[in-house]
Motif scaffolding. Sequence first.
Motif, PDB file in Angstrom:
ATOM      1  N   GLU A  72      34.065  41.448  55.085  1.00 50.51           N
ATOM      2  CA  GLU A  72      35.308  41.791  55.154  1.00 50.51           C
ATOM      3  C   GLU A  72      35.543  43.274  55.400  1.00 50.51           C
ATOM      4  O   GLU A  72      34.772  44.025  55.616  1.00 50.51           O
ATOM      5  CB  GLU A  72      36.221  41.713  53.627  1.00 50.51           C
ATOM      6  CG  GLU A  72      37.528  41.819  53.773  1.00 50.51           C
ATOM      7  CD  GLU A  72      38.043  41.962  52.033  1.00 50.51           C
ATOM      8  OE1 GLU A  72      37.519  41.455  51.294  1.00 50.51           O
ATOM      9  OE2 GLU A  72      39.368  42.230  52.243  1.00 50.51           O
ATOM     10  N   GLY A  98      40.505  51.713  54.403  1.00 50.97           N
ATOM     11  CA  GLY A  98      41.951  51.720  54.486  1.00 50.97           C
ATOM     12  C   GLY A  98      42.503  52.875  53.544  1.00 50.97           C
ATOM     13  O   GLY A  98      42.057  53.280  52.646  1.00 50.97           O
ATOM     14  N   PRO A 152      36.781  46.846  55.509  1.00 50.59           N
ATOM     15  CA  PRO A 152      37.351  47.497  54.603  1.00 50.59           C
ATOM     16  C   PRO A 152      38.735  48.411  54.915  1.00 50.59           C
ATOM     17  O   PRO A 152      39.185  48.995  53.952  1.00 50.59           O
ATOM     18  CB  PRO A 152      36.113  48.869  54.252  1.00 50.59           C
ATOM     19  CG  PRO A 152      35.507  48.513  55.678  1.00 50.59           C
ATOM     20  CD  PRO A 152      35.610  47.272  55.965  1.00 50.59           C
ATOM     21  N   LYS A 153      39.055  48.443  55.922  1.00 46.52           N
ATOM     22  CA  LYS A 153      40.324  49.060  56.460  1.00 46.52           C
ATOM     23  C   LYS A 153      41.386  47.822  56.319  1.00 46.52           C
ATOM     24  O   LYS A 153      42.614  48.121  56.254  1.00 46.52           O
ATOM     25  CB  LYS A 153      40.348  49.456  57.583  1.00 46.52           C
ATOM     26  CG  LYS A 153      39.413  50.427  58.062  1.00 46.52           C
ATOM     27  CD  LYS A 153      39.520  50.917  59.393  1.00 46.52           C
ATOM     28  CE  LYS A 153      38.640  52.051  59.977  1.00 46.52           C
ATOM     29  NZ  LYS A 153      39.066  52.793  61.194  1.00 46.52           N
ATOM     30  N   ARG A 154      41.176  46.536  56.279  1.00 48.36           N
ATOM     31  CA  ARG A 154      42.208  45.657  56.493  1.00 48.36           C
ATOM     32  C   ARG A 154      41.668  44.515  55.690  1.00 48.36           C
ATOM     33  O   ARG A 154      40.891  43.683  55.766  1.00 48.36           O
ATOM     34  CB  ARG A 154      42.147  44.876  58.033  1.00 48.36           C
ATOM     35  CG  ARG A 154      42.917  46.182  58.825  1.00 48.36           C
ATOM     36  CD  ARG A 154      42.675  45.505  60.404  1.00 48.36           C
ATOM     37  NE  ARG A 154      42.994  46.409  61.350  1.00 48.36           N
ATOM     38  CZ  ARG A 154      41.919  47.472  61.628  1.00 48.36           C
ATOM     39  NH1 ARG A 154      40.699  47.546  61.357  1.00 48.36           N
ATOM     40  NH2 ARG A 154      42.446  48.534  62.588  1.00 48.36           N
ATOM     41  N   ILE A 155      42.636  44.191  54.323  1.00 50.19           N
ATOM     42  CA  ILE A 155      42.254  43.338  53.444  1.00 50.19           C
ATOM     43  C   ILE A 155      42.521  41.984  54.017  1.00 50.19           C
ATOM     44  O   ILE A 155      43.388  41.506  54.632  1.00 50.19           O
ATOM     45  CB  ILE A 155      43.361  43.688  52.165  1.00 50.19           C
ATOM     46  CG1 ILE A 155      43.183  44.802  51.407  1.00 50.19           C
ATOM     47  CG2 ILE A 155      43.506  42.450  51.315  1.00 50.19           C
ATOM     48  CD1 ILE A 155      44.151  45.254  50.503  1.00 50.19           C
ATOM     49  N   ARG A 156      41.386  41.267  53.725  1.00 46.98           N
ATOM     50  CA  ARG A 156      41.180  39.716  53.768  1.00 46.98           C
ATOM     51  C   ARG A 156      40.999  39.483  55.386  1.00 46.98           C
ATOM     52  O   ARG A 156      40.654  38.278  55.672  1.00 46.98           O
ATOM     53  CB  ARG A 156      42.154  39.155  53.373  1.00 46.98           C
ATOM     54  CG  ARG A 156      42.762  39.258  51.891  1.00 46.98           C
ATOM     55  CD  ARG A 156      44.019  38.308  51.635  1.00 46.98           C
ATOM     56  NE  ARG A 156      43.994  36.925  51.893  1.00 46.98           N
ATOM     57  CZ  ARG A 156      45.033  36.515  52.382  1.00 46.98           C
ATOM     58  NH1 ARG A 156      46.151  36.684  52.582  1.00 46.98           N
ATOM     59  NH2 ARG A 156      45.045  35.007  52.629  1.00 46.98           N
ATOM     60  N   ARG A 192      42.836  36.607  45.777  1.00 44.12           N
ATOM     61  CA  ARG A 192      41.761  36.589  45.186  1.00 44.12           C
ATOM     62  C   ARG A 192      42.076  37.729  43.892  1.00 44.12           C
ATOM     63  O   ARG A 192      41.186  37.655  43.097  1.00 44.12           O
ATOM     64  CB  ARG A 192      40.832  37.318  45.972  1.00 44.12           C
ATOM     65  CG  ARG A 192      40.409  36.249  47.297  1.00 44.12           C
ATOM     66  CD  ARG A 192      39.497  37.189  48.201  1.00 44.12           C
ATOM     67  NE  ARG A 192      39.984  38.324  48.672  1.00 44.12           N
ATOM     68  CZ  ARG A 192      39.627  39.303  49.433  1.00 44.12           C
ATOM     69  NH1 ARG A 192      38.417  39.277  49.985  1.00 44.12           N
ATOM     70  NH2 ARG A 192      40.222  40.354  49.738  1.00 44.12           N
TER      71      ARG A 192
END
Lengths: 273, 186
Positions: free
Chosen positions: B69, A123, B71-75, A29
């Motif tokens: 999604e 994250g 916010p700690k783990r993309i996608r 994306r």
Amino acid sequence: MRNLFPPEDLARDDRFVRVPAEARIEDPRSNGASNPRSARLKPSQRGGPDGARSMMHGIFVGEIQALEGAGRTCWDFEAGSDEYQVPFELKLDMARQCWDESRHVEISIKLSEHMGTEIGEFGESAFLYRAACNPDPILRLTGVNRALEGLAIDVFNSMREFGKIAGDPVLTFCEDWMLADEVTHVKMGSDWLRKITANDPERRTRALEFQRVVDKLFSFNGLRGDDEDSPVRLARRFRELAGFDDEEIDAIAADALEAKNETASVESVGASA
Amino acid sequence: MITVTPEEFTMVEFDHGTILALVTEVAETVGHDASVDITVEIDQDIPLIGNELRGIDPVEIFVEGGAFEDPKRIRQFQPEAARTIVGRLLLMAADRRSEDFGEVPPNEEISLLVATAWNTYVVGRLDRLGFRSQRQRRLYNFRNRHGFTDTGDAAFDRLWTAESLTWAEIVSLSDDAAAARPEAAV
């Protein structure tokens, strides 16, 4: 205890999740230029308060890594005058910075409670600490204290403005106090760079080149800029206080503008595809 | 009938069946009128967190992919966030359909302040139904709109704990809180 501690081995409890740099790069994306925030963060924006929470969490983990980085610089180099040694007074400065960063971590935790953010809610990227892994102490100081702590000046100043506009006394005071410390940290980097490379122009050039590389890496696709509507605005006055001259600040502004234009160009190609 | 689109996700690691089951469970938990159809459209290309109610009969929910999604783990999909968003929009749809609640203007005519006040009222109800509510986050959001004042905090508490408010009462609480902002008195 080993020297040059790798980022993968930093200790964290299970609230924290490390986001690998590859995950961002490989995100289909992003089109290579994900920059969801293209304007100055304001409380009146629909996602403004949540944007501020995310930004402050990034600062919180940045403070932890800055503490770890300064601590490593205290330990990794012997006191002395060889290339891979440092003056004892530099180690003292790094110890003082550890004290400051610890306080910033504590402040950031309180600020997270105030803003409704859970520790580890977002994250964590380890790229700040990565800059603190350079084996040359002067390159490490320029990368961390001048480039990254310089960025921290810009971010703290922007968030202090956010707090003022929102009428949030807690955020405004926290940012103001931490900003004052960051100016000191950047000045330490500026002072030691000049002192240690006074008779070694080639090393000074290498150190400044490394700083510029780190600055560019952290330009966040033009997130930082010199114009008033930049999400993170270049804090010229505070940078001057921290030992940057006009030419250096102009160079950072020019690099940031270039990054912004590159992002706009990539996004425009993506949009037309 | 509940419909989730798209049926296949290629940009994010979401699963159609998981989301369909989640929406079904949330609809039941919040007491959604089963005779009213629900469609949930997810724009997986957008990593932002926008979401809105675009229709009430049938209920039309639109979300940007980032809203669901982690916010700690993309996608990666985050069920807690998705539950709260779907629950919030279903309760808003129920409010809009209720005659007792009163007439609500179209989304684009609702100010950010009043939208935040309504949001507070809705998420407070979700909190009591066991949803993840992040009360302090909601309070911070409310304070950013209505001011960091005792009057504003009292309005927030009233909205958060209320079981049954009308649209007019929500607007009034929002207006009173905003009027207490220090700059509003100047």
